[in-house]
Scaffold this active site. Structure first.
Site, PDB file in Angstrom:
ATOM      1  N   LYS A 178       0.849  -1.189   0.000  1.00  0.00           N
ATOM      2  CA  LYS A 178       0.000   0.000   0.000  1.00  0.00           C
ATOM      3  C   LYS A 178       0.888   1.244   0.000  1.00  0.00           C
ATOM      4  O   LYS A 178       1.470   1.605   1.021  1.00  0.00           O
ATOM      5  CB  LYS A 178      -0.903   0.038   1.244  1.00  0.00           C
ATOM      6  CG  LYS A 178      -1.965   1.138   1.102  1.00  0.00           C
ATOM      7  CD  LYS A 178      -2.685   1.440   2.402  1.00  0.00           C
ATOM      8  CE  LYS A 178      -1.927   2.359   3.287  1.00  0.00           C
ATOM      9  NZ  LYS A 178      -1.604   3.686   2.706  1.00  0.00           N
ATOM     10  N   THR A 232       6.363   6.639  14.120  1.00  0.00           N
ATOM     11  CA  THR A 232       6.501   5.790  15.313  1.00  0.00           C
ATOM     12  C   THR A 232       5.129   5.509  15.920  1.00  0.00           C
ATOM     13  O   THR A 232       4.839   4.382  16.348  1.00  0.00           O
ATOM     14  CB  THR A 232       7.440   6.485  16.323  1.00  0.00           C
ATOM     15  OG1 THR A 232       8.742   6.513  15.737  1.00  0.00           O
ATOM     16  CG2 THR A 232       7.497   5.751  17.645  1.00  0.00           C
ATOM     17  N   GLU A 252      10.226   0.538  10.157  1.00  0.00           N
ATOM     18  CA  GLU A 252      11.174   1.643   9.898  1.00  0.00           C
ATOM     19  C   GLU A 252      10.439   2.916  10.251  1.00  0.00           C
ATOM     20  O   GLU A 252       9.533   3.333   9.518  1.00  0.00           O
ATOM     21  CB  GLU A 252      11.596   1.666   8.421  1.00  0.00           C
ATOM     22  CG  GLU A 252      12.333   0.429   7.947  1.00  0.00           C
ATOM     23  CD  GLU A 252      13.728   0.307   8.542  1.00  0.00           C
ATOM     24  OE1 GLU A 252      14.210   1.270   9.171  1.00  0.00           O
ATOM     25  OE2 GLU A 252      14.321  -0.770   8.409  1.00  0.00           O
ATOM     26  N   CYS A 286      13.323  10.690   7.134  1.00  0.00           N
ATOM     27  CA  CYS A 286      13.323  10.081   8.467  1.00  0.00           C
ATOM     28  C   CYS A 286      14.645  10.300   9.173  1.00  0.00           C
ATOM     29  O   CYS A 286      14.699  10.411  10.396  1.00  0.00           O
ATOM     30  CB  CYS A 286      13.013   8.596   8.362  1.00  0.00           C
ATOM     31  SG  CYS A 286      14.053   7.762   7.147  1.00  0.00           S
ATOM     32  N   GLU A 386       9.833  14.681  16.581  1.00  0.00           N
ATOM     33  CA  GLU A 386      10.051  14.756  15.134  1.00  0.00           C
ATOM     34  C   GLU A 386       9.058  15.741  14.508  1.00  0.00           C
ATOM     35  O   GLU A 386       7.849  15.593  14.674  1.00  0.00           O
ATOM     36  CB  GLU A 386       9.850  13.371  14.505  1.00  0.00           C
ATOM     37  CG  GLU A 386      10.108  13.370  13.016  1.00  0.00           C
ATOM     38  CD  GLU A 386       9.855  12.003  12.376  1.00  0.00           C
ATOM     39  OE1 GLU A 386       8.826  11.383  12.670  1.00  0.00           O
ATOM     40  OE2 GLU A 386      10.692  11.572  11.576  1.00  0.00           O
TER      41      GLU A 386
HETATM   42  P1  NAD Z   1       2.236   7.658   8.775  1.00  0.00           P
HETATM   43  O1  NAD Z   1       2.678   6.700   9.822  1.00  0.00           O
HETATM   44  O2  NAD Z   1       1.128   8.561   9.082  1.00  0.00           O
HETATM   45  O3  NAD Z   1       1.800   6.870   7.445  1.00  0.00           O
HETATM   46  C1  NAD Z   1       2.662   5.954   6.811  1.00  0.00           C
HETATM   47  C2  NAD Z   1       1.840   4.965   6.025  1.00  0.00           C
HETATM   48  O4  NAD Z   1       1.009   4.236   6.919  1.00  0.00           O
HETATM   49  C3  NAD Z   1       0.882   5.582   5.001  1.00  0.00           C
HETATM   50  O5  NAD Z   1       0.828   4.723   3.873  1.00  0.00           O
HETATM   51  C4  NAD Z   1      -0.450   5.592   5.726  1.00  0.00           C
HETATM   52  O6  NAD Z   1      -1.550   5.552   4.864  1.00  0.00           O
HETATM   53  C5  NAD Z   1      -0.347   4.327   6.551  1.00  0.00           C
HETATM   54  N1  NAD Z   1      -1.119   4.341   7.800  1.00  0.00           N
HETATM   55  C6  NAD Z   1      -1.475   5.402   8.565  1.00  0.00           C
HETATM   56  N2  NAD Z   1      -2.125   4.994   9.666  1.00  0.00           N
HETATM   57  C7  NAD Z   1      -2.182   3.636   9.606  1.00  0.00           C
HETATM   58  C8  NAD Z   1      -2.717   2.639  10.467  1.00  0.00           C
HETATM   59  N3  NAD Z   1      -3.315   2.953  11.603  1.00  0.00           N
HETATM   60  N4  NAD Z   1      -2.562   1.349  10.105  1.00  0.00           N
HETATM   61  C9  NAD Z   1      -1.936   1.003   8.963  1.00  0.00           C
HETATM   62  N5  NAD Z   1      -1.412   1.916   8.104  1.00  0.00           N
HETATM   63  C10 NAD Z   1      -1.529   3.218   8.419  1.00  0.00           C
HETATM   64  O7  NAD Z   1       3.548   8.446   8.341  1.00  0.00           O
HETATM   65  P2  NAD Z   1       3.702   9.602   7.257  1.00  0.00           P
HETATM   66  O8  NAD Z   1       3.275  10.855   7.888  1.00  0.00           O
HETATM   67  O9  NAD Z   1       3.086   9.197   5.967  1.00  0.00           O
HETATM   68  O10 NAD Z   1       5.287   9.566   7.037  1.00  0.00           O
HETATM   69  C11 NAD Z   1       6.159  10.229   7.836  1.00  0.00           C
HETATM   70  C12 NAD Z   1       6.752   9.328   8.895  1.00  0.00           C
HETATM   71  O11 NAD Z   1       7.443   8.223   8.291  1.00  0.00           O
HETATM   72  C13 NAD Z   1       7.802  10.034   9.709  1.00  0.00           C
HETATM   73  O12 NAD Z   1       7.662   9.708  11.059  1.00  0.00           O
HETATM   74  C14 NAD Z   1       9.110   9.488   9.150  1.00  0.00           C
HETATM   75  O13 NAD Z   1      10.198   9.602  10.031  1.00  0.00           O
HETATM   76  C15 NAD Z   1       8.733   8.087   8.865  1.00  0.00           C
HETATM   77  N6  NAD Z   1       9.667   7.468   7.905  1.00  0.00           N
HETATM   78  C16 NAD Z   1      10.562   6.537   8.357  1.00  0.00           C
HETATM   79  C17 NAD Z   1      11.487   5.983   7.486  1.00  0.00           C
HETATM   80  C18 NAD Z   1      12.502   4.964   7.938  1.00  0.00           C
HETATM   81  O14 NAD Z   1      13.069   4.276   7.101  1.00  0.00           O
HETATM   82  N7  NAD Z   1      12.758   4.835   9.234  1.00  0.00           N
HETATM   83  C19 NAD Z   1      11.503   6.378   6.157  1.00  0.00           C
HETATM   84  C20 NAD Z   1      10.587   7.331   5.744  1.00  0.00           C
HETATM   85  C21 NAD Z   1       9.668   7.869   6.622  1.00  0.00           C
END
Ligand code: NAD
Length: 493
Positions: A178, A232, A252, A286, A386
């Protein structure tokens, strides 16, 4: 305008929900794609396709060499359409041209590295050390973990998709991926490319949706492993869901990485490394080096030079090859960043530059936030949480011990940078930092062949490298008896 349906069994299918949404260009809010939203029935269907492919002879009997060749083919096919991918990534994610170009190249490289590295996997071997002659032959077999649910965020759309599909194909698993609902475009081009290779239908499937669809996907009984990249907060929820069926999980997650500058560092490199650390992709990385710690003896000079250099950042339309700094993904993210900024001000952190939305010069219809630096200490929330935007804190330190203490203070542990010309000091600091990646006189670069992931609340498990591939495998012990006399059987009579 592209219509993005669901990708199931190598076919594009309409969603059964009848619902769709638009993906917008972050730079000017124009519509980039119309996206079909998956219903529960659609997700069931995608997972059933993945499950039946997992058990099919067509997929089970592929060799490592054949699967490696498929990854090579996918990489070559992306390469052949590189310009199209770059343009799509710019329009859909707001990445500036240089970042989009690098991301597409890194996606190609990643697939090629996995295609090579997977050949090192030993999927079946006879134990030589602990098997006993005339008693047992003990064999170790590594098998695909099963159907995977893979979820990615919007900051590196194609690269994250490549990071996810590569180990699935390498290890003989199957997946329902997804992409983020904000940035489905390049993943849909990737699906198109996949359908033109020898990859059997059902190995990689893609559904569209947000949090609700993601949650339905990870909770599904068919899923054996969840590979999640995102915040997180959501990572913690996913781990709870996974515990119900003891699904395998790799996470991640977010970061609040420290970039530590010692007085003997190459001054210009450290300034540029600090800026690149927190302004790359408008801070939506990230590994963003959002806490800049500077030794007190050079602190004032460093602060002045940093603020001067920030004025030279090239803000503008992402598609212009000259632009270095573009918009954040959308209004929601922009508002969240501005709220962090207001809170930092109210808590007494000193705003040194930026702090507001950028307007004028053609920026009004996009979400541009000015590069922002606060002088802050570890009591301020902006120091610990963050922000995921172009915002950094600047904090002085007196000793190595103090720098390490400040760096390790947050709940995160994704990455860190150390700037010094003293190799011993660098190694000593790196050894004491709680972070999955530590750069010495460098920042943000990753190597597809080396494990990547976080300490503490920045994640669980590793992507990349043999370790990353092994997280998609189960271990089976095959005990072949070589003895006829078995006195232990009589112990129950
Ligand atoms: P997010 O956690 O809101 O969403 C990430 C993904 O999860 C999206 O596809 C979203 O639709 C889905 N999602 C949201 N809620 C969900 C749930 N309850 N159950 C299942 N799926 C769900 O994060 P974001 O705002 O899209 O991205 C930013 C975050 O991602 C930041 O915290 C960033 O640090 C992190 N990130 C981490 C890495 C890494 O490799 N460690 C890389 C890139 C981004």
């Amino acid at each position: 305008m592209r219509e993005i349906k669901l990708f199931i069994n190598n076919q594009w299918v309409d969603c059964t929900s009848g619902k769709n949404t638009n993906s917008l260009n972050p730079a000017d809010s124009t519509i980039v794609a119309r996206v079909h939203l998956s219903s529960a029935k659609d997700i069931d269907r995608a997972l059933e396709a993945a499950q039946s492919c997992l058990h099919s002879q067509a997929w089970r009997q592929t060799t490592l060499a054949q699967r490696s060749q498929i990854l090579e083919d996918i990489a070559e096919k992306i390469k052949a359409r590189k310009d199209e991918f770059i343009e799509a990534e710019i329009n859909d994610s707001g990445a500036v041209f240089r970042k989009a170009k690098t991301d597409i190249q890194n996606s190609i490289n990643h697939l090629k590295v996995v295609a090579k590295q997977m050949l090192e996997l030993n999927l079946s071997y006879q134990d030589k050390n602990y098997s006993r002659p005339s008693f047992s032959r003990n064999e170790i077999i590594r098998e695909p973990v099963g159907v995977c649910a893979q979820i990615i965020p919007w900051n590196f759309p194609l690269l994250m998709a490549a990071w996810k599909i590569a180990p699935v194909i390498a290890t003989g698993c199957t997946s329902v991926l997804k992409p983020a609902i904000e940035t489905p475009l390049t993943a849909s081009l990737l699906a198109e490319v996949i359908s033109q290779t020898a990859l059997p239908p059902g190995v990689i499937n893609m559904i569209n949706g947000g949090a609700a669809e993601g949650q339905y996907l990870v909770r599904h009984k068919i899923v054996r492993k969840i590979a999640f990249t995102g915040s997180t907060q959501v990572g913690k929820q996913i781990m709870q869901h996974a515990s119900v069926d003891l699904k395998r999980v790799t996470l991640e997650l977010g970061g609040k990485s420290a970039n530590i500058i010692f007085e003997d560092a190459d001054f210009q490199n450290a300034i540029e490394g600090a800026l690149y650390g927190f302004l790359f992709h408008s801070g939506q990385a990230c590994t963003s080096g959002s806490r800049i710690l500077v030794q007190r003896s050079i602190y004032n000079e460093f602060k002045e030079a940093l603020l001067e250099k920030i004025k030279k950042v090239k803000v503008g339309a992402p598609k212009s090859p000259d632009t270095g700094f573009g918009p954040v993904i959308n209004k929601k993210q922009g508002d969240s960043i501005l709220a962090f900024i207001e809170e930092a001000k109210s808590q007494g952190a000193t705003l040194l530059c930026g702090g507001s939305r950028l307007k004028g010069l053609g920026l009004d219809s996009g979400w541009y936030i000015a590069p922002t630096v606060f002088e802050a200490n570890s009591n301020h929330r902006i120091y610990n949480e963050e922000v995921f935007g172009p915002v950094a804190t600047l904090t002085p330190f007196d000793s190595m011990e103090e720098a390490i203490g400040l760096a390790n203070q947050t709940n995160y542990g994704l990455a860190a940078g150390v700037w010094t010309n003293d190799a011993n000091l660098a190694r000593s600091v790196a050894g004491q930092l709680e972070a999955g990646t530590v750069w010495i006189n460098e920042y943000h670069l990753l190597n597809s062949g080396i494990p990547f992931g976080g300490f503490k609340q920045s994640g669980l498990g590793r992507e990349f490298g043999i370790e990353g591939l092994e997280s998609y495998l189960e271990t089976k012990h095959l005990w072949v008896s070589d003895c006829l006399k078995k006195p232990w059987f009589s112990s129950i009579y």
